[in-house]
Design an enzyme around this catalytic site. Structure first.
Site, PDB file in Angstrom:
ATOM      1  N   HIS A  40      28.339  -7.777 -19.665  1.00 31.11           N
ATOM      2  CA  HIS A  40      28.166  -7.355 -18.266  1.00 31.11           C
ATOM      3  C   HIS A  40      27.926  -8.609 -17.444  1.00 31.11           C
ATOM      4  O   HIS A  40      27.294  -9.558 -17.930  1.00 31.11           O
ATOM      5  CB  HIS A  40      26.968  -6.398 -18.132  1.00 31.11           C
ATOM      6  CG  HIS A  40      26.953  -5.620 -16.864  1.00 31.11           C
ATOM      7  ND1 HIS A  40      26.473  -6.150 -15.674  1.00 31.11           N
ATOM      8  CD2 HIS A  40      27.376  -4.367 -16.579  1.00 31.11           C
ATOM      9  CE1 HIS A  40      26.593  -5.232 -14.727  1.00 31.11           C
ATOM     10  NE2 HIS A  40      27.150  -4.138 -15.238  1.00 31.11           N
ATOM     11  N   GLU A  73      29.335   1.722 -21.403  1.00 35.31           N
ATOM     12  CA  GLU A  73      30.594   2.430 -21.604  1.00 35.31           C
ATOM     13  C   GLU A  73      30.751   3.186 -22.914  1.00 35.31           C
ATOM     14  O   GLU A  73      31.415   4.219 -22.946  1.00 35.31           O
ATOM     15  CB  GLU A  73      31.773   1.485 -21.380  1.00 35.31           C
ATOM     16  CG  GLU A  73      31.825   0.894 -19.975  1.00 35.31           C
ATOM     17  CD  GLU A  73      31.745   1.934 -18.856  1.00 35.31           C
ATOM     18  OE1 GLU A  73      31.865   3.136 -19.121  1.00 35.31           O
ATOM     19  OE2 GLU A  73      31.542   1.520 -17.700  1.00 35.31           O
TER      20      GLU A  73
HETATM   21  N1  ACO Z   1      33.948  -8.760 -26.164  1.00 31.52           N
HETATM   22  C1  ACO Z   1      34.231 -10.007 -26.590  1.00 31.52           C
HETATM   23  N2  ACO Z   1      33.947 -11.115 -25.904  1.00 31.52           N
HETATM   24  C2  ACO Z   1      33.317 -10.945 -24.737  1.00 31.52           C
HETATM   25  C3  ACO Z   1      32.975  -9.675 -24.241  1.00 31.52           C
HETATM   26  C4  ACO Z   1      33.318  -8.558 -25.003  1.00 31.52           C
HETATM   27  N3  ACO Z   1      33.042  -7.339 -24.601  1.00 31.52           N
HETATM   28  N4  ACO Z   1      32.353  -9.824 -23.040  1.00 31.52           N
HETATM   29  C5  ACO Z   1      32.325 -11.135 -22.788  1.00 31.52           C
HETATM   30  N5  ACO Z   1      32.909 -11.808 -23.808  1.00 31.52           N
HETATM   31  C6  ACO Z   1      33.095 -13.245 -23.918  1.00 31.52           C
HETATM   32  C7  ACO Z   1      34.216 -13.724 -23.031  1.00 31.52           C
HETATM   33  O1  ACO Z   1      35.450 -13.710 -23.689  1.00 31.52           O
HETATM   34  C8  ACO Z   1      33.786 -15.102 -22.680  1.00 31.52           C
HETATM   35  O2  ACO Z   1      33.986 -15.984 -23.757  1.00 31.52           O
HETATM   36  P1  ACO Z   1      34.578 -17.457 -23.507  1.00 31.52           P
HETATM   37  O3  ACO Z   1      33.738 -18.082 -22.434  1.00 31.52           O
HETATM   38  O4  ACO Z   1      34.464 -18.090 -24.846  1.00 31.52           O
HETATM   39  O5  ACO Z   1      35.977 -17.252 -23.034  1.00 31.52           O
HETATM   40  C9  ACO Z   1      32.307 -14.948 -22.526  1.00 31.52           C
HETATM   41  O6  ACO Z   1      31.943 -13.917 -23.442  1.00 31.52           O
HETATM   42  C10 ACO Z   1      32.019 -14.584 -21.065  1.00 31.52           C
HETATM   43  O7  ACO Z   1      30.865 -13.912 -21.005  1.00 31.52           O
HETATM   44  P2  ACO Z   1      30.300 -13.447 -19.622  1.00 31.52           P
HETATM   45  O8  ACO Z   1      30.374 -14.567 -18.624  1.00 31.52           O
HETATM   46  O9  ACO Z   1      28.998 -12.810 -19.885  1.00 31.52           O
HETATM   47  O10 ACO Z   1      31.328 -12.279 -19.193  1.00 31.52           O
HETATM   48  P3  ACO Z   1      31.925 -11.935 -17.768  1.00 31.52           P
HETATM   49  O11 ACO Z   1      30.834 -11.802 -16.797  1.00 31.52           O
HETATM   50  O12 ACO Z   1      33.019 -12.860 -17.450  1.00 31.52           O
HETATM   51  O13 ACO Z   1      32.592 -10.518 -18.048  1.00 31.52           O
HETATM   52  C11 ACO Z   1      32.828  -8.245 -18.514  1.00 31.52           C
HETATM   53  C12 ACO Z   1      31.897  -9.320 -17.945  1.00 31.52           C
HETATM   54  C13 ACO Z   1      34.133  -8.255 -17.744  1.00 31.52           C
HETATM   55  C14 ACO Z   1      32.152  -6.893 -18.364  1.00 31.52           C
HETATM   56  C15 ACO Z   1      33.071  -8.561 -20.014  1.00 31.52           C
HETATM   57  O14 ACO Z   1      31.852  -8.601 -20.702  1.00 31.52           O
HETATM   58  C16 ACO Z   1      34.039  -7.589 -20.662  1.00 31.52           C
HETATM   59  O15 ACO Z   1      35.254  -7.789 -20.593  1.00 31.52           O
HETATM   60  N6  ACO Z   1      33.513  -6.497 -21.353  1.00 31.52           N
HETATM   61  C17 ACO Z   1      34.380  -5.544 -22.002  1.00 31.52           C
HETATM   62  C18 ACO Z   1      34.910  -4.528 -20.986  1.00 31.52           C
HETATM   63  C19 ACO Z   1      33.824  -3.577 -20.516  1.00 31.52           C
HETATM   64  O16 ACO Z   1      33.073  -3.018 -21.301  1.00 31.52           O
HETATM   65  N7  ACO Z   1      33.774  -3.389 -19.190  1.00 31.52           N
HETATM   66  C20 ACO Z   1      32.835  -2.495 -18.539  1.00 31.52           C
HETATM   67  C21 ACO Z   1      31.768  -3.256 -17.831  1.00 31.52           C
HETATM   68  S1  ACO Z   1      30.629  -2.157 -17.048  1.00 31.52           S
HETATM   69  C22 ACO Z   1      31.401  -1.700 -15.617  1.00 31.52           C
HETATM   70  O17 ACO Z   1      32.054  -2.485 -14.993  1.00 31.52           O
HETATM   71  C23 ACO Z   1      31.320  -0.353 -15.147  1.00 31.52           C
END
Ligand code: ACO
Length: 358
Positions: free
Chosen positions: A247, A302
């Site tokens: 998140h 989710e």
């Molecule tokens: N699975 C695997 N890797 C992840 C995940 C995940 N669910 N979430 C973050 N990461 C990784 C990214 O790939 C990134 O790695 P890198 O820097 O090596 O490329 C790193 O962790 C980034 O972490 P954050 O900065 O904390 O994530 P960001 O704020 O950019 O993204 C998001 C947040 C979009 C929600 C992301 O965690 C994600 O894609 N989650 C899966 C989809 C999801 O569940 N979405 C619903 C969110 S709740 C809502 O919006 C209602």
């Protein structure tokens, strides 16, 4: 500046707040857990107070939203014929896009349950059997009427209560991406209907509101694979994301996940799917910590949302539009708050391309 705009303050709001370190969400000064007792309509009244009316009450909101559903139903012909051939997530976008610019807040919010039931679910279930959409009952709550319109029969009280808890729990959480989109659009003095349509479009992506159906797909795929750890490792090794984890704001477990889990336990205390989801969560958190040490990727709402909506009896194709029923009142409240500032949102970019002649 970060590419994701994290840390950028883009609005002042009295509406809602998420504290990602302490794991709290407030809506107008109330902890989210407290709002479940107000129900969806009571919470909408609270959020809209001073923005879409004064001295708003749950009863008044029930009436406004009921009347709004009737109006939306009378306008089905504007969008149903084309929307029926589209997947539900797109069909609902078409329903919003068909709203007149001068639509009142309650009529915009009430379009969503009618769109979900009469268009999206009709396309999936009822239309296949050649039956027409069911008209709304304006005396019911949004949750009760949505289930009634889908099933063409009154839903069990515990099902309605579970859906109402869901709609209330996920109603707002500060400046989410879709909420920000609504604020940007309304700041150009575009209509509220345009702001909500744009917010929905921003919401529909898999990283945001598009996640719950995909979270259920993920659980099914993991179950079919027969090896939770192997499936997770493969996914992460391929650079994939685990739906339901991570998140932008929360660095601890999202507090709303536990509220959704409690609603599911009230609805189905012996849910096998919940037990499986809990096991997947445990192993996924361990795998994420191994692969991304120190990132603090926790469970978001989710997976619990997906298991709850599935237990309620909704098809996964409409999870995102149902989530949007919850969020639309927040998009509306934030847009109305933004409108008051009168200032158009227009950030700047750093030019990194070639100069003329280079
Ligand atoms: N699975 C695997 N890797 C992840 C995940 C995940 N669910 N979430 C973050 N990461 C990784 C990214 O790939 C990134 O790695 P890198 O820097 O090596 O490329 C790193 O962790 C980034 O972490 P954050 O900065 O904390 O994530 P960001 O704020 O950019 O993204 C998001 C947040 C979009 C929600 C992301 O965690 C994600 O894609 N989650 C899966 C989809 C999801 O569940 N979405 C619903 C969110 S709740 C809502 O919006 C209602």
């Amino acid at each position: 500046m970060s590419d994701g705009l994290e840390g950028v303050i883009a609005a002042k709001t009295v509406l809602s707040h998420s504290d990602g370190e302490r794991g709290i969400v407030w809506v107008r000064g109330h902890p989210i857990a407290e709002l479940v007792a107000h129900g969806y309509e009571g919470t909408v009244a609270l959020m809209w107070e001073g923005f879409a009316g004064d001295q708003l009450t749950r009863e008044g909101m029930l009436r406004q939203l009921g009347t709004g559903r009737m109006l939306a139903f009378s306008r089905l012909g504007d969008w149903l014929p084309a929307a029926k051939r589209r997947p539900p997530i797109e069909a609902v976008r078409m329903a919003l896009a068909a709203l007149p610019d001068d639509s009142a807040p309650a009529n915009i919010a009430a379009t969503l349950p009618v769109a979900v039931a009469a268009v999206a679910v009709a396309a999936l279930l009822r239309a296949r059997r050649g039956r027409p959409p069911v008209a709304p009952d304006p005396a019911l709550t949004t949750a009760a009427d949505l289930m009634r319109m889908i099933d063409d029969a009154a839903a069990e009280e515990k099902v309605v209560s579970a859906l109402d808890s869901y709609l209330t729990t996920v109603i707002d959480n500060g400046l989410g991406t879709s909420t920000f989109a609504a604020r940007v659009i309304i700041s150009t003095r575009a209509s509220l209907a345009a702001a909500v349509t744009g917010a929905y479009a921003a919401f529909s992506g898999p990283l945001h509101g598009g996640a719950p159906g995909l979270a259920l797909d993920m659980l099914d795929e993991i179950a079919a694979s027969g090896d939770i750890d192997r499936w997770i490792e493969r996914k992460l090794a391929a650079g994939g994301r685990l739906m339901g984890f991570g998140h932008r704001v929360f660095r601890v477990r999202d507090p709303r996940a536990d509220l959704l889990r409690a609603a599911l336990q009230r609805l189905d205390p012996t849910s096998q799917r919940l037990a499986f989801a809990q096991e997947v969560e445990r192993r996924a958190l361990a795998a994420l910590e191994r692969r991304k040490p120190g990132r603090r990727l926790e469970a978001n709402i989710e997976m619990d949302a997906a298991v709850l909506l599935d237990a309620i009896g909704l098809p996964r194709e409409v999870f995102t539009p149902v989530f949007a029923i919850a969020r639309a009142p927040a998009w509306i409240a934030h847009a109305l708050e933004q409108q008051r500032s009168g200032r158009m949102l227009r950030p700047a970019s750093t030019y990194v391309g070639p100069a003329p002649g280079e």
